[in-house]
Motif scaffolding. Structure first.
Motif, mmCIF file in Angstrom:
data_model
loop_
_atom_site.group_PDB
_atom_site.id
_atom_site.type_symbol
_atom_site.label_atom_id
_atom_site.label_comp_id
_atom_site.label_asym_id
_atom_site.label_seq_id
_atom_site.Cartn_x
_atom_site.Cartn_y
_atom_site.Cartn_z
ATOM 1 N N GLN A 102 -8.165 7.598 -12.345
ATOM 2 C CA GLN A 102 -6.874 7.126 -12.072
ATOM 3 C C GLN A 102 -6.966 6.931 -9.616
ATOM 4 O O GLN A 102 -7.422 7.116 -9.481
ATOM 5 N N LEU A 103 -6.245 5.996 -9.476
ATOM 6 C CA LEU A 103 -6.106 4.874 -8.749
ATOM 7 C C LEU A 103 -4.724 5.166 -8.309
ATOM 8 O O LEU A 103 -3.566 5.032 -8.368
ATOM 9 N N VAL A 104 -4.580 5.545 -7.112
ATOM 10 C CA VAL A 104 -3.548 6.224 -6.293
ATOM 11 C C VAL A 104 -3.273 5.016 -5.175
ATOM 12 O O VAL A 104 -4.289 4.753 -4.414
ATOM 13 N N ALA A 105 -1.852 4.572 -5.026
ATOM 14 C CA ALA A 105 -1.770 3.612 -4.098
ATOM 15 C C ALA A 105 -0.311 4.013 -3.568
ATOM 16 O O ALA A 105 0.248 3.772 -4.640
ATOM 17 N N SER A 106 -0.404 3.920 -1.895
ATOM 18 C CA SER A 106 1.263 4.903 -2.104
ATOM 19 C C SER A 106 0.933 4.330 -0.503
ATOM 20 O O SER A 106 0.026 5.241 0.696
ATOM 21 N N GLY A 107 2.184 3.641 -0.115
ATOM 22 C CA GLY A 107 2.603 4.299 1.216
ATOM 23 C C GLY A 107 2.441 1.955 1.868
ATOM 24 O O GLY A 107 1.768 1.866 2.390
ATOM 25 N N ILE A 108 3.444 1.006 1.048
ATOM 26 C CA ILE A 108 3.804 -0.318 1.325
ATOM 27 C C ILE A 108 4.428 -0.327 2.049
ATOM 28 O O ILE A 108 3.356 -1.085 2.937
ATOM 29 N N THR A 109 4.669 0.874 2.608
ATOM 30 C CA THR A 109 5.703 0.461 4.263
ATOM 31 C C THR A 109 5.161 1.502 5.168
ATOM 32 O O THR A 109 5.668 1.617 5.948
#
Length: 477
Positions: free
Chosen positions: A396-403
């Motif tokens: 599980q890969l979580v990437a959150s908050g590009i801006t």
């Protein structure tokens, strides 16, 4: 990227992958007057046709195909764009989510707001991305309800409205507010640079409708006002995120009628599956029956190669039901109540969570199959693992908050403490929340984006962190 009169675009949307080719839509956004010049593709002129009109915005679309044997370039308005459209060998994807903030997003300093978009653009210049995956909250539409008497207190107060004329006026207000927000964000140079060169695939989440949609009381969402808001958000999502309208959904969608907006695409040893976790969501439901049927069909198909499942809220997570029980006693986190209800790990969704984990496990049942889940939503970066049969691992890969700026460090530490307790919704398959490569804590409170790389057939992932920089690669096979 301007013409006279000014236009915004192109914004590339992947319609489908067939026979090794990319079938694409290019969106051009402009005012009510004028017509954009055609696209030039392989010597052919592809006219832009009107997809939809709003009070101050007209959306044009041009559909075309690129591929290894068809060429990888197109031109528009005097500029040529190259697209990395070969999916048969080494390639790179970017994954982002949470492109905005709840309040005042359009008035933020673009230099501060778009720092991670600029870094992704520089990374693309060095080694091109083939696809740009958006995991939810492409816009923060929480303020579209402002300025109209029926929604100025939404969702705290929901008027009872039966007047068709009043609801029609609200629908017009909301349509134009959504269009204004999409155009404002798509016109920002750091985003536009990538969007014209890297085809996007998008999955919506609550802020694409309004904060907490699906975790709000039913009397709000089922009301005439709530349904008018949902209808306007859905129309805008189809147009601006998928380059289509009702009756015109591209082949990657499971249901041509659009009852749910789940989709899937396949390429060489690769599958991307994005269930619709919003259209049928309620306080007790994550997916509507049609969405479950589509996801079950994807689980049964289970081709060899690597499957990436896009789950806008993290598929693997800590025991959030404990926080739900004590939320009233923990000062400062009540504002996250809707976010907690939104998670698969919520007490209300426990059975659905177990069901989806079993289905994802089935996707990896063949000897050569591998599965990775991609998620956003929590404004933090993290990863998790769950053991699968045959010695395999669900990553599980979580990437959150590009801006979106990161929440307080205390929230990351609370989640980290919960993760230390462990969670095992599926017997004999405990979930482990782990730090990113090179990090000490399980949750990283920095704006971030994810880069997925296939090199000589092997997949890996690395996170681009605002302060820390690029993490070492994490093998996924």
């Amino acid at each position: 990227m301007t013409a006279s009169p000014p236009f915004t675009g192109p914004i590339l949307i992947l319609d489908d992958l067939r026979d090794g080719d990319m079938h694409l839509s290019a969106l051009i956004l402009g005012g009510p007057d004028g017509t954009p010049p055609p696209l030039l593709v392989g010597g052919a002129r592809i006219p832009c046709t009107v997809l939809s009109r709003f009070a101050e915005v007209t959306v044009w679309r041009a559909r075309f195909t690129l591929g290894p044997d068809l060429g990888s370039d197109y031109a528009w308005n005097g500029q040529t764009y190259s697209v990395a459209c070969d999916l048969t060998g080494d390639l790179r994807f970017a994954y982002v989510s949470c492109n905005g903030e709840e309040h005042g997003d359009l008035s933020r300093d673009p230099e501060e707001r778009n720092v991670m978009w600029r870094r992704l653009g520089a990374d693309h210049d060095a080694s091109p991305f083939t696809l740009l995956l958006h995991g939810g909250d492409q816009i923060y539409a929480d303020e579209v309800t402002d300025g109209h008497p029926l929604t100025r207190d939404w969702p705290l107060k929901v008027p009872e409205v039966e007047d068709a004329a009043a609801l029609s006026d609200l629908r017009g207000h909301l349509r134009d507010a959504f269009a204004h927000r999409y155009v404002a964000l798509y016109a920002q140079p750091a985003f536009a640079k990538l969007a014209a060169r890297v085809p996007s695939l998008m999955q919506w989440d609550d802020h694409d409708i309004c904060d907490g949609w699906g975790s709000l009381p039913e009397e709000a969402t089922a009301s005439a006002v709530g349904q008018t808001l949902f209808a306007a958000a859905r129309e805008a999502t189809l147009i601006f995120q998928h380059g289509c309208v009702d009756g015109d959904l591209p082949p990657r969608f499971d249901d041509p009628s659009g009852e749910h907006l789940g989709w899937a695409v396949e390429a060489s040893d690769l599958r991307l599956v994005a269930p619709d976790l919003r259209s049928g969501r309620s306080l007790t439901t994550v997916m509507a029956p049609a969405g479950w049927t589509a996801f079950e069909a994807q689980a049964e198909a289970a081709p060899s190669g690597h499957t990436f499942v896009l789950s806008s809220v993290p598929l693997l997570g800590p025991r959030l039901s404990l926080v739900e029980r004590v939320m009233g006693w923990l000062p400062g986190i009540q504002k996250y109540e809707d976010d907690l209800r939104d998670q698969w790990q919520s007490r209300a969704h426990r059975d659905a969570w177990v069901r989806v984990l079993h289905l994802v496990s089935r996707m990896a049942r063949s000897a050569e199959a591998r599965v990775t889940a991609l998620s956003g939503e929590i404004h933090l970066a993290t990863r998790a693992e769950m053991a699968l049969a045959g010695g395999k691992t669900l990553h599980q890969l979580v990437a959150s908050g590009i801006t979106h700026r990161a929440p307080p460090m205390m929230w990351a530490r609370i989640l980290g403490a919960l993760a230390a307790l462990g969670e095992d919704p599926v017997p004999h398959a405990p979930i482990r929340i782990l730090p990113l490569p090179g990090q000490r804590r399980r949750y990283t409170a920095e704006r971030n984006a994810l880069v997925l790389t296939r090199d000589a057939g092997a997949w890996s992932a690395s996170w681009m962190l605002e302060r820390t920089g690029q993490t070492p690669p994490l093998p996924l096979d």
